[in-house]
Design a protein around this motif. Structure first.
Motif, PDB file in Angstrom:
ATOM      1  N   TRP A 123      56.123 -92.870 -36.759  1.00 47.95           N
ATOM      2  CA  TRP A 123      54.946 -92.791 -35.896  1.00 47.95           C
ATOM      3  C   TRP A 123      55.177 -91.838 -34.739  1.00 47.95           C
ATOM      4  O   TRP A 123      54.328 -91.009 -34.415  1.00 47.95           O
ATOM      5  CB  TRP A 123      54.608 -94.171 -35.342  1.00 47.95           C
ATOM      6  N   ALA A 124      56.337 -91.985 -34.104  1.00 48.70           N
ATOM      7  CA  ALA A 124      56.643 -91.137 -32.950  1.00 48.70           C
ATOM      8  C   ALA A 124      56.679 -89.669 -33.354  1.00 48.70           C
ATOM      9  O   ALA A 124      56.154 -88.815 -32.640  1.00 48.70           O
ATOM     10  CB  ALA A 124      57.971 -91.557 -32.328  1.00 48.70           C
ATOM     11  N   ALA A 125      57.270 -89.387 -34.501  1.00 45.36           N
ATOM     12  CA  ALA A 125      57.340 -87.999 -34.963  1.00 45.36           C
ATOM     13  C   ALA A 125      55.950 -87.460 -35.277  1.00 45.36           C
ATOM     14  O   ALA A 125      55.635 -86.302 -34.960  1.00 45.36           O
ATOM     15  CB  ALA A 125      58.245 -87.903 -36.191  1.00 45.36           C
ATOM     16  N   LEU A 126      55.101 -88.288 -35.885  1.00 42.78           N
ATOM     17  CA  LEU A 126      53.738 -87.853 -36.197  1.00 42.78           C
ATOM     18  C   LEU A 126      52.947 -87.578 -34.925  1.00 42.78           C
ATOM     19  O   LEU A 126      52.289 -86.549 -34.801  1.00 42.78           O
ATOM     20  CB  LEU A 126      53.033 -88.904 -37.055  1.00 42.78           C
ATOM     21  N   VAL A 127      53.044 -88.483 -33.957  1.00 44.38           N
ATOM     22  CA  VAL A 127      52.324 -88.300 -32.692  1.00 44.38           C
ATOM     23  C   VAL A 127      52.844 -87.069 -31.957  1.00 44.38           C
ATOM     24  O   VAL A 127      52.061 -86.270 -31.428  1.00 44.38           O
ATOM     25  CB  VAL A 127      52.440 -89.566 -31.814  1.00 44.38           C
ATOM     26  N   GLU A 128      54.154 -86.896 -31.947  1.00 47.72           N
ATOM     27  CA  GLU A 128      54.739 -85.730 -31.282  1.00 47.72           C
ATOM     28  C   GLU A 128      54.278 -84.433 -31.942  1.00 47.72           C
ATOM     29  O   GLU A 128      53.916 -83.476 -31.266  1.00 47.72           O
ATOM     30  CB  GLU A 128      56.265 -85.832 -31.329  1.00 47.72           C
ATOM     31  N   HIS A 129      54.256 -84.429 -33.267  1.00 49.37           N
ATOM     32  CA  HIS A 129      53.818 -83.231 -33.983  1.00 49.37           C
ATOM     33  C   HIS A 129      52.350 -82.925 -33.692  1.00 49.37           C
ATOM     34  O   HIS A 129      51.978 -81.779 -33.434  1.00 49.37           O
ATOM     35  CB  HIS A 129      54.029 -83.411 -35.497  1.00 49.37           C
ATOM     36  N   LEU A 130      51.504 -83.958 -33.729  1.00 51.55           N
ATOM     37  CA  LEU A 130      50.080 -83.748 -33.466  1.00 51.55           C
ATOM     38  C   LEU A 130      49.844 -83.303 -32.025  1.00 51.55           C
ATOM     39  O   LEU A 130      48.984 -82.458 -31.766  1.00 51.55           O
ATOM     40  CB  LEU A 130      49.306 -85.026 -33.776  1.00 51.55           C
ATOM     41  N   ALA A 131      50.603 -83.842 -31.083  1.00 47.56           N
ATOM     42  CA  ALA A 131      50.461 -83.418 -29.687  1.00 47.56           C
ATOM     43  C   ALA A 131      50.854 -81.958 -29.519  1.00 47.56           C
ATOM     44  O   ALA A 131      50.180 -81.200 -28.809  1.00 47.56           O
ATOM     45  CB  ALA A 131      51.310 -84.304 -28.782  1.00 47.56           C
ATOM     46  N   ALA A 132      51.919 -81.547 -30.191  1.00 44.49           N
ATOM     47  CA  ALA A 132      52.336 -80.143 -30.124  1.00 44.49           C
ATOM     48  C   ALA A 132      51.273 -79.236 -30.740  1.00 44.49           C
ATOM     49  O   ALA A 132      50.990 -78.154 -30.211  1.00 44.49           O
ATOM     50  CB  ALA A 132      53.678 -79.954 -30.843  1.00 44.49           C
ATOM     51  N   GLU A 133      50.664 -79.686 -31.824  1.00 38.56           N
ATOM     52  CA  GLU A 133      49.619 -78.889 -32.465  1.00 38.56           C
ATOM     53  C   GLU A 133      48.396 -78.769 -31.557  1.00 38.56           C
ATOM     54  O   GLU A 133      47.800 -77.695 -31.444  1.00 38.56           O
ATOM     55  CB  GLU A 133      49.240 -79.528 -33.800  1.00 38.56           C
ATOM     56  N   VAL A 134      48.038 -79.845 -30.871  1.00 35.89           N
ATOM     57  CA  VAL A 134      46.905 -79.808 -29.940  1.00 35.89           C
ATOM     58  C   VAL A 134      47.199 -78.854 -28.786  1.00 35.89           C
ATOM     59  O   VAL A 134      46.336 -78.071 -28.379  1.00 35.89           O
ATOM     60  CB  VAL A 134      46.563 -81.227 -29.427  1.00 35.89           C
ATOM     61  N   ARG A 135      48.431 -78.897 -28.264  1.00 36.52           N
ATOM     62  CA  ARG A 135      48.792 -77.984 -27.171  1.00 36.52           C
ATOM     63  C   ARG A 135      48.692 -76.528 -27.635  1.00 36.52           C
ATOM     64  O   ARG A 135      48.184 -75.670 -26.907  1.00 36.52           O
ATOM     65  CB  ARG A 135      50.204 -78.279 -26.677  1.00 36.52           C
ATOM     66  N   GLU A 136      49.180 -76.250 -28.847  1.00 34.84           N
ATOM     67  CA  GLU A 136      49.125 -74.884 -29.373  1.00 34.84           C
ATOM     68  C   GLU A 136      47.678 -74.428 -29.544  1.00 34.84           C
ATOM     69  O   GLU A 136      47.333 -73.302 -29.193  1.00 34.84           O
ATOM     70  CB  GLU A 136      49.851 -74.817 -30.717  1.00 34.84           C
ATOM     71  N   LEU A 137      46.826 -75.296 -30.061  1.00 35.95           N
ATOM     72  CA  LEU A 137      45.417 -74.945 -30.232  1.00 35.95           C
ATOM     73  C   LEU A 137      44.731 -74.742 -28.885  1.00 35.95           C
ATOM     74  O   LEU A 137      43.893 -73.843 -28.749  1.00 35.95           O
ATOM     75  CB  LEU A 137      44.706 -76.022 -31.045  1.00 35.95           C
ATOM     76  N   ALA A 138      45.085 -75.543 -27.887  1.00 34.13           N
ATOM     77  CA  ALA A 138      44.506 -75.373 -26.550  1.00 34.13           C
ATOM     78  C   ALA A 138      44.903 -74.021 -25.965  1.00 34.13           C
ATOM     79  O   ALA A 138      44.085 -73.344 -25.325  1.00 34.13           O
ATOM     80  CB  ALA A 138      44.947 -76.502 -25.636  1.00 34.13           C
ATOM     81  N   GLN A 139      46.152 -73.603 -26.192  1.00 35.00           N
ATOM     82  CA  GLN A 139      46.591 -72.294 -25.718  1.00 35.00           C
ATOM     83  C   GLN A 139      45.826 -71.176 -26.416  1.00 35.00           C
ATOM     84  O   GLN A 139      45.435 -70.189 -25.789  1.00 35.00           O
ATOM     85  CB  GLN A 139      48.090 -72.116 -25.941  1.00 35.00           C
ATOM     86  N   ARG A 140      45.593 -71.315 -27.712  1.00 40.01           N
ATOM     87  CA  ARG A 140      44.838 -70.299 -28.453  1.00 40.01           C
ATOM     88  C   ARG A 140      43.409 -70.197 -27.944  1.00 40.01           C
ATOM     89  O   ARG A 140      42.876 -69.102 -27.770  1.00 40.01           O
ATOM     90  CB  ARG A 140      44.815 -70.621 -29.940  1.00 40.01           C
ATOM     91  N   VAL A 141      42.778 -71.343 -27.703  1.00 42.94           N
ATOM     92  CA  VAL A 141      41.408 -71.346 -27.196  1.00 42.94           C
ATOM     93  C   VAL A 141      41.360 -70.696 -25.824  1.00 42.94           C
ATOM     94  O   VAL A 141      40.469 -69.880 -25.539  1.00 42.94           O
ATOM     95  CB  VAL A 141      40.842 -72.785 -27.162  1.00 42.94           C
ATOM     96  N   ALA A 142      42.313 -71.027 -24.966  1.00 47.55           N
ATOM     97  CA  ALA A 142      42.344 -70.433 -23.633  1.00 47.55           C
ATOM     98  C   ALA A 142      42.513 -68.919 -23.712  1.00 47.55           C
ATOM     99  O   ALA A 142      41.853 -68.169 -22.978  1.00 47.55           O
ATOM    100  CB  ALA A 142      43.472 -71.053 -22.806  1.00 47.55           C
ATOM    101  N   SER A 191      37.464 -63.012 -24.127  1.00 44.92           N
ATOM    102  CA  SER A 191      36.007 -62.813 -24.183  1.00 44.92           C
ATOM    103  C   SER A 191      35.431 -62.585 -22.788  1.00 44.92           C
ATOM    104  O   SER A 191      34.461 -61.850 -22.637  1.00 44.92           O
ATOM    105  CB  SER A 191      35.330 -64.009 -24.856  1.00 44.92           C
ATOM    106  N   HIS A 192      36.022 -63.166 -21.757  1.00 38.56           N
ATOM    107  CA  HIS A 192      35.538 -62.954 -20.395  1.00 38.56           C
ATOM    108  C   HIS A 192      35.922 -61.583 -19.873  1.00 38.56           C
ATOM    109  O   HIS A 192      35.216 -61.006 -19.066  1.00 38.56           O
ATOM    110  CB  HIS A 192      36.058 -64.051 -19.458  1.00 38.56           C
ATOM    111  N   ARG A 193      37.046 -61.057 -20.316  1.00 40.10           N
ATOM    112  CA  ARG A 193      37.478 -59.730 -19.870  1.00 40.10           C
ATOM    113  C   ARG A 193      36.546 -58.637 -20.367  1.00 40.10           C
ATOM    114  O   ARG A 193      36.297 -57.666 -19.682  1.00 40.10           O
ATOM    115  CB  ARG A 193      38.902 -59.431 -20.368  1.00 40.10           C
ATOM    116  N   SER A 194      36.036 -58.786 -21.564  1.00 43.02           N
ATOM    117  CA  SER A 194      35.203 -57.731 -22.133  1.00 43.02           C
ATOM    118  C   SER A 194      33.781 -57.773 -21.594  1.00 43.02           C
ATOM    119  O   SER A 194      33.001 -56.872 -21.851  1.00 43.02           O
ATOM    120  CB  SER A 194      35.188 -57.846 -23.659  1.00 43.02           C
ATOM    121  N   GLY A 195      33.444 -58.791 -20.845  1.00 39.85           N
ATOM    122  CA  GLY A 195      32.104 -58.902 -20.292  1.00 39.85           C
ATOM    123  C   GLY A 195      31.152 -59.499 -21.301  1.00 39.85           C
ATOM    124  O   GLY A 195      31.514 -59.779 -22.438  1.00 39.85           O
ATOM    125  N   PRO A 196      29.903 -59.657 -20.875  1.00 38.71           N
ATOM    126  CA  PRO A 196      28.945 -60.241 -21.803  1.00 38.71           C
ATOM    127  C   PRO A 196      28.659 -59.266 -22.941  1.00 38.71           C
ATOM    128  O   PRO A 196      28.658 -58.047 -22.747  1.00 38.71           O
ATOM    129  CB  PRO A 196      27.699 -60.487 -20.943  1.00 38.71           C
TER     130      PRO A 196
END
Length: 141
Positions: A102-121, A127-132
């Motif tokens: 369980w701990a390994a699964l939760v840790e893996h999913l948390a790492a994946e969420v962090r990576e996806l959050a970085q990609r979205v950011a 997209s903001h740099r290029s303007g509308p």
């Protein structure tokens, strides 16, 4: 070991060894040593290895697949325990390997969420740099 390679649809013995190591805790009763130190696997162990391989073939990494298999095995065990004795199941302490799964699964999913959050950011910043974006009709002016 060489017999497991085609049974699992793999190409090398090292792949089989990696899969055995990934779920060694689930295979404890299913592995034995034979003559010349060969690794022997029971039918139940072969079923677990096939389930792991099926998860890997659906796009999961070996770590993800092994954690998912642990979760599935734990749920199956809980269903069996609940059917036989709910009181004994409530009083029983969880197995350390299950907690580790369980701990390994939760840790893996948390790492994946962090990576996806970085990609979205990063995408939002780009997209903001290029303007509308220009209006769709501006292309034909």
């Amino acid at each position: 070991m060489p017999e497991l390679v085609p049974l699992l649809g793999l190409s090398t013995e090292n792949q089989v060894r990696n899969r055995i190591e990934a779920i060694r805790d689930l295979l404890l009763g299913s592995l034995r040593r034979g003559p010349n130190n060969q690794i022997l696997v029971t039918e139940e162990g072969l079923r677990l290895l096939r389930d792991l391989q099926a998860l890997c073939e659906t796009g999961h990494t070996l770590t993800e697949a092994s954690n998912l298999l642990r979760y599935k095995t734990q749920r199956d065990d809980e269903k069996i325990s609940a059917g036989s004795s709910t009181l004994a199941h409530r009083e029983a302490k969880p197995n350390q390997t299950e907690e580790a799964g369980w701990a390994a699964l939760v840790e893996h999913l948390a790492a994946e969420v962090r990576e996806l959050a970085q990609r979205v950011a990063a995408l939002e910043a780009a997209s903001h740099r290029s303007g509308p974006p220009p209006a769709w009709w501006e292309r034909w002016r």
